[in-house]
Design an enzyme around this catalytic site. Structure first.
Site, PDB file in Angstrom:
ATOM      1  N   LYS A 103      26.008  23.347 134.029  1.00  0.00           N
ATOM      2  CA  LYS A 103      26.144  22.907 132.631  1.00  0.00           C
ATOM      3  C   LYS A 103      25.891  21.405 132.594  1.00  0.00           C
ATOM      4  O   LYS A 103      26.598  20.638 133.262  1.00  0.00           O
ATOM      5  CB  LYS A 103      27.575  23.153 132.164  1.00  0.00           C
ATOM      6  CG  LYS A 103      27.762  24.315 131.229  1.00  0.00           C
ATOM      7  CD  LYS A 103      29.235  24.553 131.046  1.00  0.00           C
ATOM      8  CE  LYS A 103      29.704  24.222 129.674  1.00  0.00           C
ATOM      9  NZ  LYS A 103      31.169  24.453 129.545  1.00  0.00           N
TER      10      LYS A 103
HETATM   11  C1  E4P Z   1      31.943  25.596 126.402  1.00  0.00           C
HETATM   12  O1  E4P Z   1      31.304  25.934 127.377  1.00  0.00           O
HETATM   13  C2  E4P Z   1      33.070  24.687 126.375  1.00  0.00           C
HETATM   14  O2  E4P Z   1      33.795  24.883 127.566  1.00  0.00           O
HETATM   15  C3  E4P Z   1      34.041  24.819 125.223  1.00  0.00           C
HETATM   16  O3  E4P Z   1      33.803  25.955 124.436  1.00  0.00           O
HETATM   17  C4  E4P Z   1      34.114  23.524 124.478  1.00  0.00           C
HETATM   18  O4  E4P Z   1      34.630  23.623 123.206  1.00  0.00           O
HETATM   19  P1  E4P Z   1      36.118  23.278 122.751  1.00  0.00           P
HETATM   20  O5  E4P Z   1      36.638  22.225 123.679  1.00  0.00           O
HETATM   21  O6  E4P Z   1      35.959  22.830 121.334  1.00  0.00           O
HETATM   22  O7  E4P Z   1      36.859  24.575 122.872  1.00  0.00           O
END
Ligand code: E4P
Length: 216
Positions: free
Chosen positions: A84
């Protein structure tokens, strides 16, 4: 279409994978930061539980750092790794370099321009932050649809993250997301419907079925 669990919690991962319809795990630095053990150790434990993709988000801020961190992540997660990469300038450069040998996901996407660039850089996934977009931009549907439209050649697939409710999940898919990553509580609540529950109670009260034996 695939559903992923957004978590680094081993109990949540074990339970979610016992359901049979979860395809992988997405982590981020905040989720790994909640663990009492080092990220390396937690990722190894996740890899032992999960037969599917495991997303690890790079923390390095330079292209070279991202490249090296991705290689270190692969030593830990092997072929299950999806790298990622934050959708910032060095991240797109790192994606171009890593994409020939790594599955890459450009994350924290808030514009169709970033999605377009991600596909040019060879990313397998674009991760749009659905609920955060709703809070920060006023609504998330048009962003998701625009991202889906620029990825229409199918080489890069759109995943919606930052999903806070069943309604977010459905709206993200209706707007064009192909995959979803959901926190445990949202994932667990997906099958729930009070009318379904009541219908089944009615059948049990008024109906009959065949007999069977449960094996222990
Ligand atoms: C996605 O891969 C992220 O881990 C996650 O969904 C981030 O979003 P949030 O911190 O708003 O939940």
């Amino acid at each position: 279409m695939a559903l992923y669990l957004d978590s680094a919690n081993l109990d949540e991962i074990k339970e979610a994978f016992s359901w049979g319809w979860v395809s992988g795990v997405t982590t981020n630095p905040a989720l790994l930061g909640r663990s009492e053990v080092k990220p390396e150790e937690r990722l190894k434990a996740i890899a032992n539980l999960v037969d599917g993709e495991i997303f690890y988000q790079l923390m390095a801020e330079t292209q070279e750092g991202m490249y090296l961190e991705a290689h270190r992540a692969r030593e830990i997660l092997g072929k299950k790794l999806v790298v990622k990469i934050p959708a910032v300038a060095p991240g797109f450069r790192a994606c171009s370099r890593l994409a020939p040998e790594f599955a890459c996901a450009m994350t924290a996407v808030f514009s169709p321009t970033q999605a377009l660039l991600a596909t040019e850089a060879g990313a397998r996934y674009v991760i749009v932050y659905f609920n955060r977009a709703a809070s920060l931009l006023g609504e998330a549907d048009s962003l998701t649809t625009a991202c889906a439209q620029v990825l229409a050649d199918g080489l890069t697939e759109l995943m919606a993250a930052s999903i806070k409710s069943s309604a977010d999940a459905v709206n993200a898919v209706k707007a064009g997301a192909l995959h979803l990553t959901l926190p445990f509580e949202v994932l667990k609540a997906l099958p729930e419907n009070e009318h379904t529950r009541q219908s089944i109670i009615d059948f049990h009260q008024n109906g009959k079925g065949i007999s069977y034996t449960e094996h222990s």
